[in-house]
Design an enzyme around this catalytic site. Sequence first.
Site, mmCIF file in Angstrom:
data_model
loop_
_atom_site.group_PDB
_atom_site.id
_atom_site.type_symbol
_atom_site.label_atom_id
_atom_site.label_comp_id
_atom_site.label_asym_id
_atom_site.label_seq_id
_atom_site.Cartn_x
_atom_site.Cartn_y
_atom_site.Cartn_z
ATOM 1 N N HIS A 32 -19.052 9.545 40.378
ATOM 2 C CA HIS A 32 -19.415 8.467 41.026
ATOM 3 C C HIS A 32 -20.061 7.619 39.849
ATOM 4 O O HIS A 32 -20.593 8.180 38.974
ATOM 5 C CB HIS A 32 -20.799 8.857 41.849
ATOM 6 C CG HIS A 32 -21.426 7.674 42.293
ATOM 7 N ND1 HIS A 32 -20.569 6.901 43.497
ATOM 8 C CD2 HIS A 32 -22.252 6.940 42.330
ATOM 9 C CE1 HIS A 32 -21.440 5.876 43.802
ATOM 10 N NE2 HIS A 32 -22.357 5.806 43.087
ATOM 11 N N ASP A 67 -27.314 5.741 55.865
ATOM 12 C CA ASP A 67 -27.316 4.628 54.640
ATOM 13 C C ASP A 67 -26.533 3.333 54.768
ATOM 14 O O ASP A 67 -26.955 2.404 54.342
ATOM 15 C CB ASP A 67 -26.535 5.564 53.515
ATOM 16 C CG ASP A 67 -26.605 4.690 52.282
ATOM 17 O OD1 ASP A 67 -27.649 4.385 51.545
ATOM 18 O OD2 ASP A 67 -25.532 4.454 51.785
ATOM 19 N N ARG A 84 -31.590 -3.321 53.664
ATOM 20 C CA ARG A 84 -32.430 -3.303 52.196
ATOM 21 C C ARG A 84 -31.924 -4.638 51.535
ATOM 22 O O ARG A 84 -32.504 -5.413 50.881
ATOM 23 C CB ARG A 84 -32.344 -2.180 51.455
ATOM 24 C CG ARG A 84 -33.027 -0.963 52.006
ATOM 25 C CD ARG A 84 -32.496 0.373 51.282
ATOM 26 N NE ARG A 84 -32.626 0.545 50.221
ATOM 27 C CZ ARG A 84 -31.920 0.913 49.287
ATOM 28 N NH1 ARG A 84 -30.821 1.762 49.775
ATOM 29 N NH2 ARG A 84 -31.710 0.765 47.780
ATOM 30 N N SER A 125 -29.971 6.745 48.859
ATOM 31 C CA SER A 125 -28.634 6.216 49.228
ATOM 32 C C SER A 125 -27.356 6.721 48.500
ATOM 33 O O SER A 125 -26.470 7.029 49.351
ATOM 34 C CB SER A 125 -28.819 4.700 49.026
ATOM 35 O OG SER A 125 -27.616 3.883 49.108
ATOM 36 N N LYS A 130 -24.611 9.907 50.174
ATOM 37 C CA LYS A 130 -22.985 9.674 50.367
ATOM 38 C C LYS A 130 -22.326 10.940 49.623
ATOM 39 O O LYS A 130 -21.243 11.341 50.149
ATOM 40 C CB LYS A 130 -22.513 8.373 49.823
ATOM 41 C CG LYS A 130 -22.953 7.129 50.962
ATOM 42 C CD LYS A 130 -22.712 5.716 50.336
ATOM 43 C CE LYS A 130 -23.441 5.496 48.967
ATOM 44 N NZ LYS A 130 -24.251 4.219 49.224
HETATM 45 N N1 URA Z 1 -25.369 1.804 45.557
HETATM 46 C C1 URA Z 1 -25.864 2.569 46.586
HETATM 47 O O1 URA Z 1 -24.892 3.210 47.230
HETATM 48 N N2 URA Z 1 -27.048 2.263 47.125
HETATM 49 C C2 URA Z 1 -28.015 1.608 46.482
HETATM 50 O O2 URA Z 1 -28.944 1.829 47.134
HETATM 51 C C3 URA Z 1 -27.729 0.996 45.249
HETATM 52 C C4 URA Z 1 -26.531 1.053 44.833
#
Ligand code: URA
Length: 438
Positions: A82, A161, A168, A183, A187
């Site tokens: 990631h 999320d 957010r 967050s 995932k």
């Molecule tokens: N990327 C994400 O997936 N979540 C965040 O909170 C910030 C960046």
Amino acid sequence: MRMYDIIMKKREGGALSGEEIRFFVNGFTTGRIPDYQASALMMAIYFQGMDERETLELTLAMAQSGEMLDLSAIRGIKVDKHSTGGVGDKTSLALIPMVAACGIPVAKMSGRGLGHTGGTIDKLESFPGFRTDLTREQFLRGVNEIGIAIMGQTADLAPADKKLYALRDVTATVDNMSLIASSIMSKKLAAGADAMVLDVKTGNGAFMKKEEDAQALALEMVEIGRQAGRRTIAVVSDMDQPLGRAVGNALEVKEAIDTLDGKGPEDFRELCLTLGSCMLLAGGKAENVEEARRLLCQVLADGSAKRKLARFVENQGGDPSAVYDTSLLPAASIVRPVPAPESGYIAHIACDEVGIASLLLGGGRETKDSVIDLSVGLVLNARVGDYVHAGEPLAWLHANDAGKADQAQARFLGAYEFSDAPVKCGPLIKRIIGEIHT
Ligand code: URA
């Protein structure tokens, strides 16, 4: 249990219990808890923070709010990757075939680009016919037979999320370390890999502008991964200038293929070797960094990484001949130089502005539904610290519309600062965090 009490507890600096966190996440996902209460809690967390245990509980609750992918039908240790995102970040395109050629199965869910940063799926669609709308069976079969499959993120992956991030984004509560870490990791945990390697960017084009913040985020995510039982390594890397030279979908694909051919930019190759080594170590394919780098250099030199990319593209409906002849990739009708406005050392490149220049050419999405032009973008000719003479090409602009090209050029030039004195550019790899044997 009442949401009001949970908000009040956090507002006063208390630590939320696992039960309270799950009550909130489940209630918010199903719509029982309204946005205004969720916003209030996010703001309380923003100011009061969360400790390690709370962050882990929030991550797990969000990961479990939808489907947890089961990748057990895939043989071997699955290692995911990631990136927190940046301009010109085409790493997956070269890195994934490299590690897959070394025997690491890659089952990846990727996203599309929004705003000035690109997405892997858009870039891959530069291969005519390439598809990511795979069924679960096609996805698993792709990994078992070819070693790689990439599909779009399903709506059911960590839906809490998805909903919370959107909230957010409009309530000024994105930039809190615990909220960002939970967050991203929710995932990743839901996506089912056994181990993960995180590329945490820092610099003017990154989410985390300051290196110490990027390190703190990296540490937090590695700790969440460890506690969740997934081997996790984070690499903190530079995003004070675009990665490599190409910015724009098909241009980035070409640069990734050039890198598989041993002809890519040095910084991009080095990042792929560093992240790739971490993936091989996490996947048990190498004992130490030296061995991992040797294996990766071997699959570059003998062409097996490039062949792996071609097989993967073909397996997902794309034309693999474009891997061997990049002139088959989408190409812009106008290719022109952007002359340097003055002589001097390049002191600063505002990455976001370079990304926006590409967006203005049509290479990025203004809204979720925008159609993007895969062929356009910029190829940078000089990097921070290089000396340029006035009038020399600072970059090559690829466009399909002269008006957009003029607009993009002005924006691009605004990203540059020059200096009469030599400028030193910082290291590409700032730090590696997590269990790694050298
Ligand atoms: N990327 C994400 O997936 N979540 C965040 O909170 C910030 C960046």
